[in-house]
Design a protein around this motif. Structure first.
Motif, PDB file in Angstrom:
ATOM      1  N   TRP A 207     -26.694  29.421  37.462  1.00 56.94           N
ATOM      2  CA  TRP A 207     -27.228  28.104  37.816  1.00 56.94           C
ATOM      3  C   TRP A 207     -27.109  27.791  39.296  1.00 56.94           C
ATOM      4  O   TRP A 207     -27.755  26.903  39.814  1.00 56.94           O
ATOM      5  N   GLY A 208     -26.255  28.538  40.006  1.00 58.71           N
ATOM      6  CA  GLY A 208     -26.066  28.250  41.429  1.00 58.71           C
ATOM      7  C   GLY A 208     -27.364  28.411  42.195  1.00 58.71           C
ATOM      8  O   GLY A 208     -28.130  29.331  41.966  1.00 58.71           O
ATOM      9  N   LEU A 209     -27.601  27.487  43.129  1.00 61.84           N
ATOM     10  CA  LEU A 209     -28.852  27.568  43.898  1.00 61.84           C
ATOM     11  C   LEU A 209     -28.784  28.735  44.869  1.00 61.84           C
ATOM     12  O   LEU A 209     -29.662  29.571  44.933  1.00 61.84           O
ATOM     13  N   ASP A 210     -27.744  28.724  45.712  1.00 61.81           N
ATOM     14  CA  ASP A 210     -27.431  29.979  46.386  1.00 61.81           C
ATOM     15  C   ASP A 210     -25.939  30.124  46.135  1.00 61.81           C
ATOM     16  O   ASP A 210     -25.358  29.385  45.352  1.00 61.81           O
ATOM     17  N   ASP A 211     -25.268  31.032  46.768  1.00 64.40           N
ATOM     18  CA  ASP A 211     -23.866  31.244  46.413  1.00 64.40           C
ATOM     19  C   ASP A 211     -22.951  30.139  46.928  1.00 64.40           C
ATOM     20  O   ASP A 211     -21.819  30.022  46.488  1.00 64.40           O
ATOM     21  N   PHE A 212     -23.426  29.372  47.920  1.00 63.76           N
ATOM     22  CA  PHE A 212     -22.494  28.511  48.639  1.00 63.76           C
ATOM     23  C   PHE A 212     -22.859  27.029  48.705  1.00 63.76           C
ATOM     24  O   PHE A 212     -21.998  26.183  48.620  1.00 63.76           O
ATOM     25  N   GLN A 213     -24.134  26.711  48.931  1.00 60.53           N
ATOM     26  CA  GLN A 213     -24.508  25.324  49.249  1.00 60.53           C
ATOM     27  C   GLN A 213     -25.322  24.664  48.132  1.00 60.53           C
ATOM     28  O   GLN A 213     -25.930  25.348  47.321  1.00 60.53           O
ATOM     29  N   PHE A 214     -25.333  23.328  48.161  1.00 56.95           N
ATOM     30  CA  PHE A 214     -26.198  22.585  47.238  1.00 56.95           C
ATOM     31  C   PHE A 214     -26.907  21.425  47.953  1.00 56.95           C
ATOM     32  O   PHE A 214     -28.111  21.232  47.798  1.00 56.95           O
ATOM     33  N   LEU A 215     -26.163  20.648  48.732  1.00 59.38           N
ATOM     34  CA  LEU A 215     -26.725  19.434  49.333  1.00 59.38           C
ATOM     35  C   LEU A 215     -27.973  19.667  50.201  1.00 59.38           C
ATOM     36  O   LEU A 215     -28.906  18.857  50.139  1.00 59.38           O
ATOM     37  N   PRO A 216     -28.030  20.751  50.994  1.00 61.63           N
ATOM     38  CA  PRO A 216     -29.251  20.905  51.806  1.00 61.63           C
ATOM     39  C   PRO A 216     -30.516  21.100  50.971  1.00 61.63           C
ATOM     40  O   PRO A 216     -31.617  20.804  51.430  1.00 61.63           O
ATOM     41  N   PHE A 217     -30.349  21.553  49.723  1.00 68.18           N
ATOM     42  CA  PHE A 217     -31.518  21.673  48.841  1.00 68.18           C
ATOM     43  C   PHE A 217     -31.979  20.290  48.375  1.00 68.18           C
ATOM     44  O   PHE A 217     -33.171  20.038  48.237  1.00 68.18           O
ATOM     45  N   ILE A 218     -31.017  19.402  48.130  1.00 68.90           N
ATOM     46  CA  ILE A 218     -31.372  18.028  47.733  1.00 68.90           C
ATOM     47  C   ILE A 218     -32.091  17.339  48.893  1.00 68.90           C
ATOM     48  O   ILE A 218     -33.235  16.888  48.773  1.00 68.90           O
ATOM     49  N   GLN A 271     -32.457  30.597  39.652  1.00 68.53           N
ATOM     50  CA  GLN A 271     -32.572  29.136  39.531  1.00 68.53           C
ATOM     51  C   GLN A 271     -33.626  28.587  40.497  1.00 68.53           C
ATOM     52  O   GLN A 271     -34.439  27.738  40.144  1.00 68.53           O
ATOM     53  N   LEU A 272     -33.617  29.098  41.715  1.00 69.68           N
ATOM     54  CA  LEU A 272     -34.601  28.651  42.709  1.00 69.68           C
ATOM     55  C   LEU A 272     -36.004  29.120  42.314  1.00 69.68           C
ATOM     56  O   LEU A 272     -36.986  28.390  42.514  1.00 69.68           O
ATOM     57  N   TRP A 273     -36.079  30.310  41.778  1.00 65.15           N
ATOM     58  CA  TRP A 273     -37.369  30.829  41.307  1.00 65.15           C
ATOM     59  C   TRP A 273     -37.957  29.883  40.260  1.00 65.15           C
ATOM     60  O   TRP A 273     -39.133  29.553  40.285  1.00 65.15           O
ATOM     61  N   ASN A 274     -37.105  29.418  39.346  1.00 64.38           N
ATOM     62  CA  ASN A 274     -37.555  28.458  38.329  1.00 64.38           C
ATOM     63  C   ASN A 274     -38.016  27.147  38.962  1.00 64.38           C
ATOM     64  O   ASN A 274     -39.004  26.551  38.532  1.00 64.38           O
ATOM     65  N   ILE A 275     -37.290  26.708  39.986  1.00 56.53           N
ATOM     66  CA  ILE A 275     -37.632  25.441  40.661  1.00 56.53           C
ATOM     67  C   ILE A 275     -39.001  25.540  41.339  1.00 56.53           C
ATOM     68  O   ILE A 275     -39.734  24.550  41.426  1.00 56.53           O
ATOM     69  N   SER A 276     -39.360  26.747  41.784  1.00 58.57           N
ATOM     70  CA  SER A 276     -40.651  26.903  42.480  1.00 58.57           C
ATOM     71  C   SER A 276     -41.836  26.631  41.546  1.00 58.57           C
ATOM     72  O   SER A 276     -42.966  26.454  41.989  1.00 58.57           O
ATOM     73  N   ALA A 277     -41.570  26.561  40.239  1.00 60.99           N
ATOM     74  CA  ALA A 277     -42.638  26.268  39.273  1.00 60.99           C
ATOM     75  C   ALA A 277     -42.807  24.761  39.020  1.00 60.99           C
ATOM     76  O   ALA A 277     -43.738  24.333  38.342  1.00 60.99           O
ATOM     77  N   VAL A 278     -41.897  23.949  39.562  1.00 62.97           N
ATOM     78  CA  VAL A 278     -41.992  22.487  39.377  1.00 62.97           C
ATOM     79  C   VAL A 278     -43.172  21.978  40.211  1.00 62.97           C
ATOM     80  O   VAL A 278     -43.345  22.392  41.358  1.00 62.97           O
ATOM     81  N   PRO A 279     -44.010  21.079  39.635  1.00 62.23           N
ATOM     82  CA  PRO A 279     -45.265  20.744  40.331  1.00 62.23           C
ATOM     83  C   PRO A 279     -45.126  19.961  41.649  1.00 62.23           C
ATOM     84  O   PRO A 279     -45.911  20.182  42.571  1.00 62.23           O
ATOM     85  N   THR A 280     -44.147  19.053  41.739  1.00 62.51           N
ATOM     86  CA  THR A 280     -44.077  18.242  42.972  1.00 62.51           C
ATOM     87  C   THR A 280     -42.659  18.243  43.548  1.00 62.51           C
ATOM     88  O   THR A 280     -41.672  18.434  42.832  1.00 62.51           O
ATOM     89  N   GLY A 287     -34.741  16.325  39.991  1.00 58.84           N
ATOM     90  CA  GLY A 287     -34.072  17.342  39.175  1.00 58.84           C
ATOM     91  C   GLY A 287     -32.809  17.862  39.835  1.00 58.84           C
ATOM     92  O   GLY A 287     -31.783  18.068  39.174  1.00 58.84           O
ATOM     93  N   LEU A 288     -32.860  18.066  41.151  1.00 57.25           N
ATOM     94  CA  LEU A 288     -31.691  18.578  41.877  1.00 57.25           C
ATOM     95  C   LEU A 288     -30.560  17.555  41.892  1.00 57.25           C
ATOM     96  O   LEU A 288     -29.384  17.917  41.792  1.00 57.25           O
ATOM     97  N   ILE A 289     -30.904  16.276  42.015  1.00 58.40           N
ATOM     98  CA  ILE A 289     -29.866  15.232  41.994  1.00 58.40           C
ATOM     99  C   ILE A 289     -29.178  15.223  40.622  1.00 58.40           C
ATOM    100  O   ILE A 289     -27.944  15.182  40.533  1.00 58.40           O
ATOM    101  N   ARG A 290     -29.986  15.308  39.563  1.00 57.76           N
ATOM    102  CA  ARG A 290     -29.403  15.368  38.212  1.00 57.76           C
ATOM    103  C   ARG A 290     -28.498  16.592  38.062  1.00 57.76           C
ATOM    104  O   ARG A 290     -27.404  16.531  37.503  1.00 57.76           O
ATOM    105  N   MET A 291     -28.997  17.717  38.557  1.00 55.47           N
ATOM    106  CA  MET A 291     -28.254  18.973  38.446  1.00 55.47           C
ATOM    107  C   MET A 291     -26.953  18.921  39.254  1.00 55.47           C
ATOM    108  O   MET A 291     -25.906  19.407  38.809  1.00 55.47           O
ATOM    109  N   TYR A 292     -27.018  18.297  40.429  1.00 55.93           N
ATOM    110  CA  TYR A 292     -25.823  18.183  41.281  1.00 55.93           C
ATOM    111  C   TYR A 292     -24.743  17.361  40.578  1.00 55.93           C
ATOM    112  O   TYR A 292     -23.567  17.743  40.566  1.00 55.93           O
ATOM    113  N   LYS A 293     -25.166  16.255  39.976  1.00 55.55           N
ATOM    114  CA  LYS A 293     -24.198  15.433  39.235  1.00 55.55           C
ATOM    115  C   LYS A 293     -23.588  16.241  38.088  1.00 55.55           C
ATOM    116  O   LYS A 293     -22.365  16.264  37.907  1.00 55.55           O
ATOM    117  N   ALA A 294     -24.441  16.904  37.331  1.00 57.90           N
ATOM    118  CA  ALA A 294     -23.960  17.618  36.145  1.00 57.90           C
ATOM    119  C   ALA A 294     -23.142  18.860  36.490  1.00 57.90           C
ATOM    120  O   ALA A 294     -22.095  19.119  35.887  1.00 57.90           O
TER     121      ALA A 294
END
Length: 319
Positions: A207-218, A271-280, A287-294
């Protein structure tokens, strides 16, 4: 939720209600997670993240914004950490990962953190330096395990949030906080990760976006909301990344992944590959905010390390 916005006036009264104290861990068992979710610290932290998320919406890293004295001092602090990496080269050792020279580098920060933070704060706030310095020391990785992860990244956001709470950073600094300070922090962390071959903290699995960071993706996905041509499906194209990474934090992150990993993108960053399929981008951002909380803020292995003081308090939110 109340964002971590600084007081509009400079009167000392604004800071009188803080009885500064050294932050310490308060979440020692899984049932304690309820205390965290109800705490003032959680409300302030998530409010801070979401306020900045709103501030950068649709804006490029290269756009114009004010750069205050405090922001300049923060950049100088991060420049010092960067210089110390150059002065502390990796040592020869049998294991490939977790170079022990990192401990030497960290010991220097441990020693100097309070002074570094004092230099950022106005003189009337010097009493806050020991409390705020704890978050800076937590923000660069763990010196025992020589690892780094989203909990350390959260400590840096908490560090910035505290600077807002005492009024050292102001509402008008919002863009500079992300585009200048946080972006520079990312550069220093990537240099640490590469130089000392730091391990990713915790086994985050796929589920990790990359190995280290999350906030810059949000925040990076917020920048891209309503972009006229770039859609989420484009960020897996190297040409697009190379052309636009100077303007968008999200693409900067993808560029770093492409430099560090080999093989098909879908395999090393599923996980990022899957995100690239999200339309907008708006949907990606939500989705990333929800994922960050969870996956970060509601996970005991991450939050057990979070420290609470007077600025980020374990006390429940006042109704």
């Amino acid at each position: 939720q109340e964002a971590c916005a600084p007081a509009e006036d400079d009167s000392p009264a604004a800071y009188a209600n803080f009885n500064f104290q050294l932050p310490k861990k308060q979440i020692s068992m899984v049932p304690d997670m309820g205390k965290w979710k109800r705490s003032q610290a959680y409300a302030d932290y998530i409010g801070f993240i979401l306020t900045l998320n709103e501030a950068v919406k649709g804006k490029q890293l290269t756009c114009a914004y004010p750069c205050s004295e405090t922001v300049k001092k923060l950049l100088s602090l991060l420049g010092t950490l960067d210089r110390w990496i150059d002065e502390t080269p990796p040592v020869d050792q049998p294991s490939r990962f977790g170079n022990k020279a990192y401990r030497t580098w960290y010991a220097k920060l441990d020693q100097e953190a309070e002074t570094l933070v004092s230099d950022i704060l106005p003189s009337n706030l010097s009493a806050a330096a020991p409390e705020i310095a704890v978050y800076l020391k937590e923000a660069v990785g763990n010196s025992t395990r020589i690892d780094y992860g989203t909990g350390h990244e959260a400590a840096f956001a908490a560090f910035l949030c505290c600077l807002c709470k005492v009024g050292a950073l102001r509402v008008e600094d919002q863009l500079a906080i992300i585009f200048k300070v946080f972006d520079r922090y990312l550069q220093v962390m990537r240099k640490l990760q590469k130089t000392y071959r730091m391990e990713p903290a915790g086994s985050q699995g796929v589920w990790g976006l990359d190995d280290f960071q999350f906030l810059p993706f949000i925040w990076g996905s917020s920048q891209l909301i309503d972009h006229p041509t770039l859609e989420p499906r484009h960020f897996v194209e190297e040409k697009v990344v190379n052309e636009h990474h100077q303007d968008y934090m999200f693409l900067e992150c993808i560029k770093f992944i492409n430099e560090m990993k080999t093989g098909p993108f879908a395999e090393h960053s599923n996980q990022l590959w899957n995100i690239s399929a999200v339309p907008t981008w708006a949907k990606v951002n939500q989705g990333l905010i929800r994922m960050y909380k969870a996956e970060c803020l509601e996970k005991f292995p991450v939050i057990q390390h979070f420290k609470f003081g007077s600025l980020l308090s374990i006390q429940p939110v006042k109704p």
